[in-house]
Write a protein that holds these residues in place. Sequence first.
Motif, PDB file in Angstrom:
ATOM      1  N   HIS A 279       2.795   9.551   7.025  1.00  0.00           N
ATOM      2  CA  HIS A 279       2.814   8.187   8.016  1.00  0.00           C
ATOM      3  C   HIS A 279       1.538   8.823   8.528  1.00  0.00           C
ATOM      4  N   LYS A 280       0.581   8.543   9.384  1.00  0.00           N
ATOM      5  CA  LYS A 280      -0.147   8.729  10.314  1.00  0.00           C
ATOM      6  C   LYS A 280      -0.335   8.135  11.655  1.00  0.00           C
ATOM      7  N   GLU A 288       1.077   4.374  11.577  1.00  0.00           N
ATOM      8  CA  GLU A 288       0.881   3.443  10.424  1.00  0.00           C
ATOM      9  C   GLU A 288       2.440   4.519   9.123  1.00  0.00           C
ATOM     10  N   ASP A 290       2.969   4.507   5.503  1.00  0.00           N
ATOM     11  CA  ASP A 290       3.477   4.338   4.274  1.00  0.00           C
ATOM     12  C   ASP A 290       3.977   4.752   3.133  1.00  0.00           C
ATOM     13  N   TYR A 292       5.288   4.619  -0.591  1.00  0.00           N
ATOM     14  CA  TYR A 292       5.169   3.997  -2.072  1.00  0.00           C
ATOM     15  C   TYR A 292       6.144   4.458  -2.699  1.00  0.00           C
ATOM     16  N   GLU A 329       0.288  -1.799  -7.008  1.00  0.00           N
ATOM     17  CA  GLU A 329      -1.136  -0.652  -7.192  1.00  0.00           C
ATOM     18  C   GLU A 329      -1.333  -0.699  -8.787  1.00  0.00           C
ATOM     19  N   ARG A 339       3.107  -0.354  -3.173  1.00  0.00           N
ATOM     20  CA  ARG A 339       2.711  -0.218  -1.413  1.00  0.00           C
ATOM     21  C   ARG A 339       2.906  -0.590  -0.597  1.00  0.00           C
ATOM     22  N   THR A 341       3.069  -0.742   3.843  1.00  0.00           N
ATOM     23  CA  THR A 341       2.602  -0.498   4.981  1.00  0.00           C
ATOM     24  C   THR A 341       2.844  -1.123   6.681  1.00  0.00           C
ATOM     25  N   TRP A 342       3.090  -0.588   7.691  1.00  0.00           N
ATOM     26  CA  TRP A 342       2.957  -1.120   8.465  1.00  0.00           C
ATOM     27  C   TRP A 342       2.659   0.164   9.751  1.00  0.00           C
ATOM     28  N   GLU A 343       1.686  -0.823  10.573  1.00  0.00           N
ATOM     29  CA  GLU A 343       1.169  -0.214  11.616  1.00  0.00           C
ATOM     30  C   GLU A 343       2.435  -0.804  12.814  1.00  0.00           C
TER      31      GLU A 343
END
Length: 350
Positions: A279-280, A288, A290, A292, A329, A339, A341-343
Amino acid sequence: MKQNKVLFVDDEFNVLNAIKRAIIEESYKPFFAVSAAEALEIMEEQDISVVVTDMRMPVMDGLSLLKIIKEKYPRTVRVVLSGFTQLSQMLVTINQGEIFKFITKPWITEEDFLPVIRQAIEYYNLQMEKDNLSKSLEQRNLAYQKILRAMEQKQAQEKEGLHNLHEINEWIFSYWRKNIRLVIDESTEKLTALDEFIDVVEETYLTYLSQLSTAVDVRTTSNLINNIAKNCNTRLFINNAANSEFTTKGKHEYLLMMFRILVHHIPEQYKRISCELLHKSLAAETLELDFYIDLQRYQLSVSEKHKLKISCALLNKIGNFDKMTASLEYTGDKLNGIRVTWEVGTPSFK
């Protein structure tokens, strides 16, 4: 109701002793002070309902005491007990101290003294009851407002969900028409592909409908990871790579739905599927996530890859409304992983 407390203030001990004899059978709890300073100390420690004070006292007189009590303890009922009945002084006392009653010295216990104290206590209790009712009404009003906001929020979410559903339906039928045109020659290969497409669309669409309307909620990292694993029949093992605990606010049920659909299309013989979570921070109160899903060691058939591809396309369309994405991917033709992702927002807890 708790017991009322009455404070009597007079610098003459014989007056206080006379008061003690007069109130011996009264139900309230009495306190006695021989000076204004002692009276204020008692006021600091006790919840006094009524204060009865003499006017002429050394150092600090009764008027000064009443002005302080009025400012610091506005709900305490103030009564004057005094033999000094000069009209001008009485008017000053009334105007500056907001006196409930005057009791003159000497008093007649059953006619003058006790009835006034009882009336003062009753007046105090009525004030407190009024305050409690006001607080209760205010709390109920806040509760009703909270319920109303929750209902409005739910209605808005349902409306948003129906709007999103309309767009998804348009996309599904457009995609369907496109695929039907591809198999108009009825070739076996294309018919098989269409069957797979219809199966995946039906499963994803019905799963999405079962989630309507999903509410916004708050979850911790560990709670979210456990929920995802549970929704995937404990086949998915998520490693929190940052090894940090944070809290997210959003439509988590949609994220669980995405994982449930994706893992369903990975062959059941693969019992332990690894997933890495990073996450970031994107901005204030926004992260976000992430995820994988590592598929490098699995041998997936062309059909299974096709189903995952269709699932990702559908889930991207669904997740677009809540800033969720799912993508495959590759390295060449080799499928390496998925992958997700979620904001997502983070609650401020203000």
